[in-house]
Scaffold this motif. Structure first.
Motif, PDB file in Angstrom:
ATOM      1  N   ASP A   1       0.813  -1.218   0.000  1.00  0.00           N
ATOM      2  CA  ASP A   1       0.000   0.000   0.000  1.00  0.00           C
ATOM      3  C   ASP A   1       0.845   1.266   0.000  1.00  0.00           C
ATOM      4  N   LEU A   2       1.878   1.289   0.809  1.00  0.00           N
ATOM      5  CA  LEU A   2       2.760   2.457   0.922  1.00  0.00           C
ATOM      6  C   LEU A   2       4.177   1.930   1.138  1.00  0.00           C
ATOM      7  N   PRO A   3       4.839   1.502   0.070  1.00  0.00           N
ATOM      8  CA  PRO A   3       6.137   0.824   0.212  1.00  0.00           C
ATOM      9  C   PRO A   3       7.135   1.645   1.017  1.00  0.00           C
ATOM     10  N   ALA A   4       7.704   1.002   2.037  1.00  0.00           N
ATOM     11  CA  ALA A   4       8.683   1.648   2.906  1.00  0.00           C
ATOM     12  C   ALA A   4      10.073   1.554   2.291  1.00  0.00           C
ATOM     13  N   ASN A   5      10.966   2.403   2.767  1.00  0.00           N
ATOM     14  CA  ASN A   5      12.346   2.325   2.325  1.00  0.00           C
ATOM     15  C   ASN A   5      12.992   1.067   2.900  1.00  0.00           C
ATOM     16  N   GLU A   6      14.113   0.673   2.345  1.00  0.00           N
ATOM     17  CA  GLU A   6      14.728  -0.599   2.691  1.00  0.00           C
ATOM     18  C   GLU A   6      15.160  -0.648   4.158  1.00  0.00           C
ATOM     19  N   GLU A   7      15.638   0.450   4.700  1.00  0.00           N
ATOM     20  CA  GLU A   7      16.080   0.449   6.097  1.00  0.00           C
ATOM     21  C   GLU A   7      14.907   0.190   7.042  1.00  0.00           C
ATOM     22  N   LEU A   8      13.784   0.812   6.786  1.00  0.00           N
ATOM     23  CA  LEU A   8      12.622   0.606   7.640  1.00  0.00           C
ATOM     24  C   LEU A   8      12.076  -0.808   7.485  1.00  0.00           C
TER      25      LEU A   8
ATOM     26  N   ARG B   1      -4.309  -9.507   6.795  1.00  0.00           N
ATOM     27  CA  ARG B   1      -4.669  -8.369   5.959  1.00  0.00           C
ATOM     28  C   ARG B   1      -5.818  -7.589   6.582  1.00  0.00           C
ATOM     29  N   MET B   2      -5.767  -6.259   6.395  1.00  0.00           N
ATOM     30  CA  MET B   2      -6.861  -5.362   6.710  1.00  0.00           C
ATOM     31  C   MET B   2      -7.301  -4.703   5.401  1.00  0.00           C
ATOM     32  N   ARG B   3      -8.133  -3.684   5.472  1.00  0.00           N
ATOM     33  CA  ARG B   3      -8.412  -2.887   4.278  1.00  0.00           C
ATOM     34  C   ARG B   3      -7.122  -2.208   3.814  1.00  0.00           C
ATOM     35  N   THR B   4      -7.155  -1.650   2.623  1.00  0.00           N
ATOM     36  CA  THR B   4      -5.989  -0.904   2.150  1.00  0.00           C
ATOM     37  C   THR B   4      -5.858   0.410   2.917  1.00  0.00           C
ATOM     38  N   LEU B   5      -4.639   0.908   2.983  1.00  0.00           N
ATOM     39  CA  LEU B   5      -4.401   2.191   3.639  1.00  0.00           C
ATOM     40  C   LEU B   5      -5.254   3.300   3.029  1.00  0.00           C
ATOM     41  N   GLN B   6      -5.440   3.265   1.717  1.00  0.00           N
ATOM     42  CA  GLN B   6      -6.210   4.310   1.049  1.00  0.00           C
ATOM     43  C   GLN B   6      -7.649   4.323   1.533  1.00  0.00           C
ATOM     44  N   GLU B   7      -8.234   3.154   1.759  1.00  0.00           N
ATOM     45  CA  GLU B   7      -9.621   3.102   2.214  1.00  0.00           C
ATOM     46  C   GLU B   7      -9.775   3.735   3.593  1.00  0.00           C
ATOM     47  N   TYR B   8      -8.850   3.426   4.505  1.00  0.00           N
ATOM     48  CA  TYR B   8      -8.902   4.055   5.823  1.00  0.00           C
ATOM     49  C   TYR B   8      -8.667   5.564   5.706  1.00  0.00           C
ATOM     50  N   ARG B   9      -7.740   5.923   4.844  1.00  0.00           N
ATOM     51  CA  ARG B   9      -7.414   7.337   4.665  1.00  0.00           C
ATOM     52  C   ARG B   9      -8.617   8.114   4.131  1.00  0.00           C
ATOM     53  N   ASP B  10      -9.349   7.547   3.187  1.00  0.00           N
ATOM     54  CA  ASP B  10     -10.526   8.229   2.654  1.00  0.00           C
ATOM     55  C   ASP B  10     -11.533   8.526   3.757  1.00  0.00           C
TER      56      ASP B  10
ATOM     57  N   ILE C   1       0.530   5.391   7.226  1.00  0.00           N
ATOM     58  CA  ILE C   1       0.464   4.061   7.822  1.00  0.00           C
ATOM     59  C   ILE C   1      -0.084   4.073   9.247  1.00  0.00           C
ATOM     60  N   THR C   2      -0.369   5.234   9.771  1.00  0.00           N
ATOM     61  CA  THR C   2      -0.891   5.331  11.142  1.00  0.00           C
ATOM     62  C   THR C   2      -2.411   5.480  11.198  1.00  0.00           C
ATOM     63  N   THR C   3      -3.011   5.994  10.128  1.00  0.00           N
ATOM     64  CA  THR C   3      -4.434   6.337  10.117  1.00  0.00           C
ATOM     65  C   THR C   3      -5.385   5.172  10.423  1.00  0.00           C
ATOM     66  N   PRO C   4      -5.130   3.940   9.958  1.00  0.00           N
ATOM     67  CA  PRO C   4      -6.122   2.880  10.191  1.00  0.00           C
ATOM     68  C   PRO C   4      -6.543   2.722  11.638  1.00  0.00           C
ATOM     69  N   PHE C   5      -5.612   2.927  12.571  1.00  0.00           N
ATOM     70  CA  PHE C   5      -5.931   2.675  13.975  1.00  0.00           C
ATOM     71  C   PHE C   5      -6.630   3.871  14.630  1.00  0.00           C
ATOM     72  N   ASN C   6      -6.645   5.031  13.968  1.00  0.00           N
ATOM     73  CA  ASN C   6      -7.539   6.108  14.390  1.00  0.00           C
ATOM     74  C   ASN C   6      -8.965   5.790  13.980  1.00  0.00           C
ATOM     75  N   VAL C   7      -9.112   5.298  12.760  1.00  0.00           N
ATOM     76  CA  VAL C   7     -10.450   4.987  12.248  1.00  0.00           C
ATOM     77  C   VAL C   7     -11.082   3.854  13.047  1.00  0.00           C
ATOM     78  N   THR C   8     -10.298   2.828  13.377  1.00  0.00           N
ATOM     79  CA  THR C   8     -10.838   1.672  14.090  1.00  0.00           C
ATOM     80  C   THR C   8     -10.826   1.848  15.598  1.00  0.00           C
ATOM     81  N   GLY C   9     -10.062   2.800  16.129  1.00  0.00           N
ATOM     82  CA  GLY C   9     -10.204   3.239  17.510  1.00  0.00           C
ATOM     83  C   GLY C   9      -9.447   2.488  18.573  1.00  0.00           C
ATOM     84  N   GLY C  10      -8.815   1.367  18.252  1.00  0.00           N
ATOM     85  CA  GLY C  10      -8.085   0.615  19.267  1.00  0.00           C
ATOM     86  C   GLY C  10      -6.731   1.231  19.575  1.00  0.00           C
ATOM     87  N   PRO C  11      -6.036   0.689  20.593  1.00  0.00           N
ATOM     88  CA  PRO C  11      -4.733   1.250  20.979  1.00  0.00           C
ATOM     89  C   PRO C  11      -3.660   0.935  19.944  1.00  0.00           C
TER      90      PRO C  11
END
Length: 389
Positions: free
Chosen positions: A119-126, A148-157, A250-260
């Motif tokens: 969904d959002l390819p990270a750099n090699e070090e990460l 798997r969860m939904r795509t990052l874009q879906e949560y972001r929308d 990559i952080t937004t999904p857990f705001n939308v779903t509300g868990g820690p």
């Protein structure tokens, strides 16, 4: 992120702990980029009373500290029902520090690998640092498998429609009376929200309810979810406000779903800059998230490494280069002008241009959010009476 001062103060040793706010990642992003621990608690666990609102539906308050143990100590003080917060959760609190342990045998971790590989390819070090962190958990006896969860874009929308509509509403009077006094970056994130319609907001809340329901099978199967965080910190100079509307994070999904969700350091880049990993969990099971993060910290060497002192230059890593997206024409002036007029805004040419520039991305988000729902699907914002007695 909006808690960058808090994270930097902890990293520099100015304070032992600090508070942050997180609507789409503003505790966890600064924690990753500063090399500290930051917890976005379960929604409603920590009162938001007295905090300047950003998005009523998505705002979280939580601790940032040098270690996960310190985050647990802070959460013990911060958590608890507050009738001054309409979203406050009346929930029994465990002893968060007492729950910390390195005995993770039998725990199950789902690795949301597609977030940082597809969904959002990270750099090699990460990527390498995240994989190494997962191996540490496996060494503790944690049963690990990809999920798997939904795509990052879906949560972001969903986040963008809800969050930016609410932010626009919070500041509506100020934008009507003195828009020119707000910073350009804030205006570029806020003014284009006037293009969203009521149907978009309600549809996003309905989709959010679906997303939360979809987490139940994952939470039943796994005690925690693990995914990459952020890092290394990019240079500020090439920052463009428009990027806020163009791609997910990559952080937004857990705001939308509300868990820690906990962010903590999982290594350093070749240039000496921190890298972060995320550990998320079931709503109100913040204790298990902290426990897993604590165990990882005990096995990793990163807490012995502080950032370079002031005056010592650190070579900033270049931001990952993604293929340039096709050029998008600004929104036609007449469409933007009608939305601005309906919102009652009186904008200067530069501010109006920000609406036109972001407009195509805003309308594309709205288009994606409008389909696939049954007429009986309820929104996540359904009213309930406060608990009495």
């Amino acid at each position: 992120g909006s808690s960058s001062g808090s994270a930097a103060a902890v990293a520099a040793g100015f304070v032992l702990g600090a508070l942050g706010s997180d609507t789409g990642g503003s505790i966890r992003g600064p924690a990753c980029l500063s090399g500290v621990a930051g917890l976005k608690p379960t929604y409603g666990l920590v009162s938001r009373a007295g905090v300047m609102p950003n998005s009523f539906s998505l705002d979280h308050c939580g601790p940032l500290a040098w270690t996960v143990e310190d985050c647990a100590l802070m959460l013990q003080v911060l958590a608890g029902y507050d009738p001054a917060d309409p979203a406050g959760a009346d929930h029994a609190l465990p002893d968060y520090r007492a729950a910390l342990s390195t005995d993770l045998r039998g725990l199950r971790a789902g690795v949301v690998r597609h977030f940082w590989e597809e969904d959002l390819p990270a750099n090699e070090e990460l990527r390498r640092a995240t994989d190494a962190a997962i191996e540490v958990l496996e060494g503790y006896g944690v049963r690990v498998e990809d999920c798997r969860m939904r795509t990052l874009q879906e949560y972001r929308d969903v986040k963008m429609v809800i969050g930016e509509s609410e932010l626009f509403s919070v500041h509506h009077r100020g934008l009507l009376e003195r828009a020119q006094e707000f910073g350009a970056d804030f205006l570029g994130r806020t003014l284009p929200a006037c293009l969203f319609q009521a149907v978009d907001y309600v549809q996003a809340q309905r989709e959010r309810r679906r997303m939360i329901a979809e987490m139940a099978p994952l939470h039943e199967r796994y005690d925690v979810l693990v995914t990459a965080g952020l890092g290394p910190a990019p240079l500020l100079a090439p920052h463009q406000t428009l990027e806020f509307w163009k791609k997910p994070n990559i952080t937004t999904p857990f705001n939308v779903t509300g868990g820690p969700a906990l962010a903590l350091c999982c290594g350093f880049s070749a240039s000496g800059l921190p890298l972060g990993v995320q550990i998320a969990g079931r709503p109100f099971d913040d204790a298990t998230v902290l426990k897993v993060g604590y165990a990882y910290e005990q096995a990793a060497p990163w807490r012995a490494q502080r950032p370079a002192p002031s005056g010592q230059a650190v070579d900033a890593a270049p931001a990952p280069v993604s293929p340039a997206p096709p050029a998008v024409e600004p929104l036609p002036r007449q469409i933007a002008a009608e939305a601005v007029r309906r919102a009652g805004l009186k904008l200067g040419e530069q501010q109006f241009a920000q609406v036109c520039e972001a407009g195509p991305y805003v309308l594309e988000i709205a288009r994606r959010i409008r389909g696939g729902l049954d007429r009986r699907d309820e929104p996540a914002s359904v009213f309930v009476f406060p608990r009495s007695g």
